[in-house]
Design an enzyme around this catalytic site. Sequence first.
Site, PDB file in Angstrom:
ATOM      1  CE  LYS A 168      -4.301  -0.773  19.464  1.00  0.00           C
ATOM      2  NZ  LYS A 168      -5.606  -0.100  19.613  1.00  0.00           N
ATOM      3  N   GLY A 199      -7.330  -4.732  20.137  1.00  0.00           N
ATOM      4  CA  GLY A 199      -7.106  -4.571  21.573  1.00  0.00           C
ATOM      5  C   GLY A 199      -7.005  -3.108  21.939  1.00  0.00           C
ATOM      6  N   GLY A 201      -5.210   0.425  23.609  1.00  0.00           N
ATOM      7  CA  GLY A 201      -3.905   1.069  23.503  1.00  0.00           C
ATOM      8  C   GLY A 201      -2.948   0.667  24.616  1.00  0.00           C
ATOM      9  N   PRO A 202      -3.378   0.825  25.885  1.00  0.00           N
ATOM     10  CG  PRO A 202      -4.249   1.895  27.762  1.00  0.00           C
ATOM     11  CD  PRO A 202      -4.585   1.504  26.351  1.00  0.00           C
ATOM     12  N   GLY A 205      -1.451  -2.003  22.299  1.00  0.00           N
ATOM     13  CA  GLY A 205      -0.660  -0.930  21.675  1.00  0.00           C
ATOM     14  C   GLY A 205       0.716  -0.808  22.316  1.00  0.00           C
ATOM     15  CD  GLU A 243       1.278  11.415   9.689  1.00  0.00           C
ATOM     16  OE1 GLU A 243       0.713  12.528   9.744  1.00  0.00           O
ATOM     17  OE2 GLU A 243       2.230  11.182   8.932  1.00  0.00           O
ATOM     18  CD  GLU A 380      -6.989  17.002  17.688  1.00  0.00           C
ATOM     19  OE1 GLU A 380      -6.534  16.207  18.523  1.00  0.00           O
ATOM     20  OE2 GLU A 380      -6.810  16.882  16.470  1.00  0.00           O
TER      21      GLU A 380
HETATM   22  P1  NAD Z   1      -5.885   7.847  20.557  1.00  0.00           P
HETATM   23  O1  NAD Z   1      -4.526   8.415  20.685  1.00  0.00           O
HETATM   24  O2  NAD Z   1      -6.717   7.691  21.742  1.00  0.00           O
HETATM   25  O3  NAD Z   1      -5.797   6.378  19.922  1.00  0.00           O
HETATM   26  C1  NAD Z   1      -5.122   6.142  18.691  1.00  0.00           C
HETATM   27  C2  NAD Z   1      -4.602   4.716  18.703  1.00  0.00           C
HETATM   28  O4  NAD Z   1      -3.585   4.625  19.693  1.00  0.00           O
HETATM   29  C3  NAD Z   1      -5.642   3.667  19.065  1.00  0.00           C
HETATM   30  O5  NAD Z   1      -5.398   2.497  18.330  1.00  0.00           O
HETATM   31  C4  NAD Z   1      -5.372   3.436  20.546  1.00  0.00           C
HETATM   32  O6  NAD Z   1      -5.754   2.167  20.985  1.00  0.00           O
HETATM   33  C5  NAD Z   1      -3.871   3.586  20.594  1.00  0.00           C
HETATM   34  N1  NAD Z   1      -3.332   3.965  21.896  1.00  0.00           N
HETATM   35  C6  NAD Z   1      -3.904   4.732  22.859  1.00  0.00           C
HETATM   36  N2  NAD Z   1      -3.092   4.830  23.930  1.00  0.00           N
HETATM   37  C7  NAD Z   1      -1.985   4.100  23.633  1.00  0.00           C
HETATM   38  C8  NAD Z   1      -0.793   3.790  24.343  1.00  0.00           C
HETATM   39  N3  NAD Z   1      -0.586   4.230  25.584  1.00  0.00           N
HETATM   40  N4  NAD Z   1       0.123   3.025  23.725  1.00  0.00           N
HETATM   41  C9  NAD Z   1      -0.075   2.554  22.481  1.00  0.00           C
HETATM   42  N5  NAD Z   1      -1.183   2.796  21.763  1.00  0.00           N
HETATM   43  C10 NAD Z   1      -2.126   3.562  22.332  1.00  0.00           C
HETATM   44  O7  NAD Z   1      -6.575   8.696  19.416  1.00  0.00           O
HETATM   45  P2  NAD Z   1      -8.058   8.545  18.854  1.00  0.00           P
HETATM   46  O8  NAD Z   1      -8.950   9.117  19.898  1.00  0.00           O
HETATM   47  O9  NAD Z   1      -8.293   7.157  18.351  1.00  0.00           O
HETATM   48  O10 NAD Z   1      -8.011   9.473  17.557  1.00  0.00           O
HETATM   49  C11 NAD Z   1      -8.160  10.845  17.636  1.00  0.00           C
HETATM   50  C12 NAD Z   1      -6.805  11.520  17.572  1.00  0.00           C
HETATM   51  O11 NAD Z   1      -6.090  11.099  16.412  1.00  0.00           O
HETATM   52  C13 NAD Z   1      -6.925  13.000  17.440  1.00  0.00           C
HETATM   53  O12 NAD Z   1      -6.000  13.639  18.276  1.00  0.00           O
HETATM   54  C14 NAD Z   1      -6.581  13.259  15.983  1.00  0.00           C
HETATM   55  O13 NAD Z   1      -6.101  14.535  15.700  1.00  0.00           O
HETATM   56  C15 NAD Z   1      -5.560  12.218  15.732  1.00  0.00           C
HETATM   57  N6  NAD Z   1      -5.444  11.937  14.297  1.00  0.00           N
HETATM   58  C16 NAD Z   1      -4.335  12.378  13.619  1.00  0.00           C
HETATM   59  C17 NAD Z   1      -4.228  12.151  12.254  1.00  0.00           C
HETATM   60  C18 NAD Z   1      -3.023  12.633  11.486  1.00  0.00           C
HETATM   61  O14 NAD Z   1      -2.796  12.129  10.398  1.00  0.00           O
HETATM   62  N7  NAD Z   1      -2.254  13.555  11.983  1.00  0.00           N
HETATM   63  C19 NAD Z   1      -5.227  11.463  11.590  1.00  0.00           C
HETATM   64  C20 NAD Z   1      -6.334  11.029  12.299  1.00  0.00           C
HETATM   65  C21 NAD Z   1      -6.423  11.267  13.664  1.00  0.00           C
END
Ligand code: NAD
Length: 473
Positions: A168, A199, A201-202, A205, A243, A380
Site C-alpha cells: 500500500k 488507497g 492510510g485510514p 492502510g 521506520e 520533525e
Molecule cells: P504518513 O505517516 O502520513 O504516511 C505513511 C504511510 O502510512 C502512507 O502510505 C499512508 O497512507 C499510511 N497511513 C497513514 N495513516 C495510516 C493509518 N492510520 N493506518 C495505516 N496506514 C496509514 O507519513 P508521510 O507523510 O507519507 O511520510 C513522512 C513521514 O515518514 C515522516 O515522519 C518521515 O520521517 C517518515 N519517514 C521515515 C523513514 C524511516 O526510514 N525512518 C523514511 C521515510 C520517511
Amino acid sequence: MPYRIYVDGEWIAASGGEAIPVVNPATEEVVAEVPRSGAKDVARAVEAAAAALPAWAARPAAERAALCAAVAAALQERAEELADTIVNELGMPLPLTRLIQVGAPIRTFASMPEVAAEVGFEERLGGSVVYRDPIGVVGAITPWNYPLHQIAAKVAPALTAGCTVVLKPSEVTPLNAFVLADVMHEVGFPRGVFNLVSGTGPEAGEALAAHPLVDMISFTGSTRAGRRVAELAAAGVKRTALELGGKSPNVLLDDLDDAAFEDAVRKGVGACFLNSGQTCSALTRLLVPRERLLDAERIATDEARICTPGDPRDPGTRLGPLVSAVQRDRVREHLRAAAEDGATTLTGGPDAPDGLERGFYVRPTVLTDVAPQARIAQEEIFGPVLVILPYSGEDEAVRIANGTPYGLAAGVRAADPARAHRVARRLRAGQIRINDGAHNGLAPFGGFKQSGYGREYGRFGLEEFLTTTSVQL
Ligand code: NAD
C-alpha cells in the site's frame, strides 16, 4: 493510462470506483488519478498473497533473489520513465531524482542475490536443525518522500525471504509503484506473490494492518501513523517493523580548524535541505561549540541563500517544492510559531519565496536563538529548516544530541577521528556518519526510541522477514 490495482497477477478495478488525484507539486496540476481501494480490495489482495505463500516459500532463496535481480535490470531499462514519474509526483530536482530516487531502489533489488547468500537459512544446533523461515504474508505501507526507495527496502527483502507481499504505497506519490508492479509482472513473479493496492492510510492502510491473514506489517512513515498501525497489528499479534520520523543532530566538535569547520557547516546545510528537507534521517539540528556560534550562523546563512528553490526540471535547481499544499502549510506554520517562541530567523521564514507563483515552495530557513527544548528543536518539521544549537563541552553536546524523543540518525565531525568515534558511540541513533562517511546501502537502517524499531537493507533487512522453526531430531 487508467490505473488499476494489481491483485493475484491481474490488473483489476477497485470495488468502490472512487479515485485519488495525484498532484504535481511544482505546477499544482493533477497528473493522474489512482484507485481508492477499500477493505474489500485489500482483502482480495491479502487472500491472493496467502494462497501464493506455500509455493513461493518452498522455492530456493537463490531463485527468489534472482527474480529480484531481474526486477533491478527491468527498472534500469525504465529508469528515465521512472525519474520523470517521480519528479511529476514528488518534485525533487531531476538529476537528484535519477541518482537517489531511481538509483537506490535499483541497487536494493540488485543486491538480493548477494544478501541472500549471506543468510544461513538452515543450521545444526546440537540435536536440532534450525530453519529460518519466511514470516508469511507481509503488508508493506510506505511514505512519499523517497517513494520507490522505501518500497524496495521492504518488497525486495520480503520476497527474497520467501514472504508474499501486499503493498500500500503513499497516496501522495503512488505512480512509481504502478511501474514497479508492471515490472514484477513482466519478469514473471507467480500470481499473488506481489500485490499492489493504492488507497489512503485510514482506509486501505488500516484494513491491511488489521487483516487476520497478514503476518507482519512493515511500515515507514510518521510516528503518529506508525503508532496506529502497531495498535491494529497488536490485536492480531502480528510482527511489526516501524521506520518512523527523526530530528537528527549533526555535532561539530571543537578541534576542527577554520576551513574544516566551514566545510562541515556548508555540507551540513546541504544535507539538511536534501529533498527540500523531506528526509527522515536529515540532520536538522546543527550543534556547534558556543564560541563558534557566530561563525556557524554566518556560514549557514550564506550557504542557505545559495539554495534557492525552483523548478525541479531546471538543471540548475537544487531545491524543489514541498510535496503538497498540506506539507507546505505545515512547515510555514512551524516557522511562524518558532518566531513567536523567540527564535531568530537568519534567512528564509514563513513567507512565500519570491518569483514562484505556482508550486508548493518554502524558503530555505536557518534559525538560531533556539532552546534545545523548544518545539522547533524537538519536532520533525519535514521542510528545508535548519536549527543551530550551541553547546559548551562534549557532555552537553551529547546531552542535547540525545535530548529528543527520536533516535534515527546523527552526524559527528572532528579533526581527531578517534574522538569523533568516541562521541558517536554515546549517541542513541540507528545510523551515524563520522566525517561524512560514505553511505552504505547494505548497512542496517532504522531507529532508536520513537524513530521506531526494525532494520532495513542488506542482511539485517532481510532477517526482519524471517522467523525460526527448530526441528529436534
Ligand atoms: P504518513 O505517516 O502520513 O504516511 C505513511 C504511510 O502510512 C502512507 O502510505 C499512508 O497512507 C499510511 N497511513 C497513514 N495513516 C495510516 C493509518 N492510520 N493506518 C495505516 N496506514 C496509514 O507519513 P508521510 O507523510 O507519507 O511520510 C513522512 C513521514 O515518514 C515522516 O515522519 C518521515 O520521517 C517518515 N519517514 C521515515 C523513514 C524511516 O526510514 N525512518 C523514511 C521515510 C520517511
